[in-house]
Scaffold this motif. Structure first.
Motif, mmCIF file in Angstrom:
data_model
loop_
_atom_site.group_PDB
_atom_site.id
_atom_site.type_symbol
_atom_site.label_atom_id
_atom_site.label_comp_id
_atom_site.label_asym_id
_atom_site.label_seq_id
_atom_site.Cartn_x
_atom_site.Cartn_y
_atom_site.Cartn_z
ATOM 1 N N GLN A 1 0.808 -1.218 0.000
ATOM 2 C CA GLN A 1 0.000 0.000 0.000
ATOM 3 C C GLN A 1 0.842 1.270 0.000
ATOM 4 N N LEU A 2 2.167 1.129 0.007
ATOM 5 C CA LEU A 2 3.047 2.281 0.184
ATOM 6 C C LEU A 2 3.973 2.469 -1.012
ATOM 7 N N THR A 3 4.431 3.699 -1.182
ATOM 8 C CA THR A 3 5.515 3.991 -2.111
ATOM 9 C C THR A 3 6.617 4.708 -1.334
ATOM 10 N N LEU A 4 7.862 4.418 -1.681
ATOM 11 C CA LEU A 4 9.015 4.953 -0.971
ATOM 12 C C LEU A 4 9.920 5.715 -1.934
ATOM 13 N N ASP A 5 10.581 6.737 -1.419
ATOM 14 C CA ASP A 5 11.571 7.452 -2.230
ATOM 15 C C ASP A 5 12.852 6.637 -2.363
ATOM 16 N N VAL A 6 13.253 6.029 -1.271
ATOM 17 C CA VAL A 6 14.472 5.225 -1.278
ATOM 18 C C VAL A 6 14.334 4.139 -0.220
ATOM 19 N N ALA A 7 14.874 2.965 -0.502
ATOM 20 C CA ALA A 7 14.883 1.871 0.471
ATOM 21 C C ALA A 7 16.306 1.360 0.616
ATOM 22 N N PHE A 8 16.737 1.185 1.864
ATOM 23 C CA PHE A 8 18.052 0.630 2.160
ATOM 24 C C PHE A 8 17.838 -0.773 2.731
ATOM 25 N N ILE A 9 18.347 -1.761 2.023
ATOM 26 C CA ILE A 9 18.130 -3.150 2.385
ATOM 27 C C ILE A 9 19.454 -3.794 2.768
ATOM 28 N N GLY A 10 19.517 -4.288 4.005
ATOM 29 C CA GLY A 10 20.717 -4.977 4.456
ATOM 30 C C GLY A 10 20.702 -6.434 4.034
ATOM 31 N N VAL A 11 21.873 -6.964 3.714
ATOM 32 C CA VAL A 11 21.999 -8.370 3.336
ATOM 33 C C VAL A 11 23.127 -9.007 4.141
ATOM 34 N N GLU A 12 23.106 -10.350 4.215
ATOM 35 C CA GLU A 12 24.100 -11.076 4.993
ATOM 36 C C GLU A 12 25.209 -11.654 4.124
ATOM 37 N N GLY A 13 25.012 -11.594 2.833
ATOM 38 C CA GLY A 13 26.027 -12.042 1.892
ATOM 39 C C GLY A 13 25.742 -11.428 0.538
ATOM 40 N N ILE A 14 26.782 -11.239 -0.252
ATOM 41 C CA ILE A 14 26.588 -10.683 -1.588
ATOM 42 C C ILE A 14 27.692 -11.189 -2.501
ATOM 43 N N ASP A 15 27.289 -11.677 -3.672
ATOM 44 C CA ASP A 15 28.262 -11.990 -4.710
ATOM 45 C C ASP A 15 27.689 -11.581 -6.058
ATOM 46 N N ALA A 16 28.565 -11.536 -7.053
ATOM 47 C CA ALA A 16 28.163 -11.005 -8.352
ATOM 48 C C ALA A 16 27.124 -11.884 -9.038
ATOM 49 N N GLN A 17 27.153 -13.182 -8.790
ATOM 50 C CA GLN A 17 26.227 -14.081 -9.461
ATOM 51 C C GLN A 17 24.818 -14.021 -8.873
ATOM 52 N N TRP A 18 24.728 -14.041 -7.549
ATOM 53 C CA TRP A 18 23.438 -14.144 -6.882
ATOM 54 C C TRP A 18 22.922 -12.827 -6.325
ATOM 55 N N GLY A 19 23.763 -11.838 -6.227
ATOM 56 C CA GLY A 19 23.340 -10.590 -5.612
ATOM 57 C C GLY A 19 23.323 -10.723 -4.104
ATOM 58 N N GLY A 20 22.366 -10.031 -3.464
ATOM 59 C CA GLY A 20 22.272 -10.059 -2.011
ATOM 60 C C GLY A 20 21.485 -11.258 -1.517
ATOM 61 N N THR A 21 21.968 -11.868 -0.457
ATOM 62 C CA THR A 21 21.305 -13.041 0.123
ATOM 63 C C THR A 21 21.221 -12.910 1.639
ATOM 64 N N VAL A 22 20.248 -13.620 2.240
ATOM 65 C CA VAL A 22 20.072 -13.653 3.691
ATOM 66 C C VAL A 22 19.822 -15.104 4.121
ATOM 67 N N HIS A 23 19.821 -15.324 5.418
ATOM 68 C CA HIS A 23 19.629 -16.686 5.928
ATOM 69 C C HIS A 23 18.189 -17.181 5.757
ATOM 70 N N ASP A 24 17.218 -16.293 5.886
ATOM 71 C CA ASP A 24 15.819 -16.707 6.005
ATOM 72 C C ASP A 24 15.020 -16.322 4.768
ATOM 73 N N GLU A 25 14.247 -17.254 4.234
ATOM 74 C CA GLU A 25 13.493 -17.000 3.006
ATOM 75 C C GLU A 25 12.363 -15.999 3.216
ATOM 76 N N ALA A 26 11.761 -15.970 4.407
ATOM 77 C CA ALA A 26 10.691 -15.000 4.674
ATOM 78 C C ALA A 26 11.260 -13.577 4.716
#
Length: 268
Positions: free
Chosen positions: A171-196
């Protein structure tokens, strides 16, 4: 004792006594008076205490500080990332923040920016977050409007996820979002431990005009279980200057703008 540990100890001591002079604090923590003055000045800049002539007293927003101030590993790098992220935010913006230590540092940095702390009839900034600890820290700032998504709380990350979070975010629109990740590589991008968490964080990024992935350089080359996204979701990656030039070329080649934030000597 490392600097962030020493600041924690100083805040604990101040919480017990309510007021400290420089010499008293320096003796208690076994450091020089000059070091203690620098520590007090740094905490005052973050509005975690108020400097007095010769010492410090608790800030009016300094409740539960010993727990809230802990910053964990790679604190200097996270602060560098947070400073770079804060430069992207303008007064009046609606900002999304996922959970995590780096986004928590971004929240703290935004909270102490002068343009967002001025007195006024309304909020100067809107923060939309699924992070319980970020909402808790910013709730004492009357010039920042806090929108907390619903959802199921995760004990490890303090993030809210699931259909209730997604319902609010849609229901919302944002100007900017900052998303933290627990791992990042060029192939997969950002990843976290939990799928939810990955699903909720990806949706938050998709609701923003500018979607920014934030991670200190220690997370580069790391892959976790659940994918949040790469250049298909984000337009910018902010990390610290520890990122190798070869890695930077990999990410820019995929279409991501990369910001490698320099670490300030004052943070060391």
């Amino acid at each position: 004792m490392k600097r962030n540990e020493r600041m924690n100890a100083l805040l604990e001591l101040l919480g017990e006594r309510g007021r400290l002079d420089v010499e008293e604090a320096a003796t208690s923590l076994e450091v020089s008076a000059a070091t203690m003055r620098r520590d007090m000045d740094a905490l005052a800049e973050q509005q975690l205490l108020r400097r007095t002539r010769g010492g410090a007293v608790l800030s009016t927003v300094a409740y539960d500080l010993p727990i809230r101030y802990k910053r964990g590993h790679h604190a200097v790098q996270k602060h560098a990332v947070a400073e770079a992220a804060a430069q992207m935010v303008r007064r009046g913006d609606a900002v999304g923040l996922s959970g995590g230590t780096t986004t928590t540092e971004i929240a703290r940095t935004l909270a102490t920016r002068p343009e967002f702390a001025e007195d006024g009839p309304g909020a100067h900034l809107t923060i939309v977050t699924n992070s319980l600890n970020i909402a808790n820290e910013l709730a004492v700032r009357p010039q920042i409007k806090i929108v907390l998504t619903g959802g199921v709380a995760h004990a490890r990350s303090f993030e809210l996820t699931g259909p209730y979070s997604e319902m609010v975010l849609r229901q919302l629109t944002l100007d900017v979002a900052f998303i933290g990740v627990e791992g990042i590589d060029a192939q997969w991008g950002g990843t976290v431990h939990d799928e939810a968490e990955a699903t909720t964080n990806r949706l938050m990024a998709q609701r923003a005009e500018r979607a920014v992935m934030v991670a200190d350089s220690a997370k580069l080359g790391v892959r976790r279980f659940a994918r949040v996204g790469g250049a298909d979701v984000f337009d910018t990656l902010i990390t610290d200057a520890g990122m190798a030039e070869s890695a930077q070329r990999e990410f820019t080649g995929q279409g991501l703008r990369v910001v490698a934030a320099p670490v300030s000597a004052a943070d060391n």
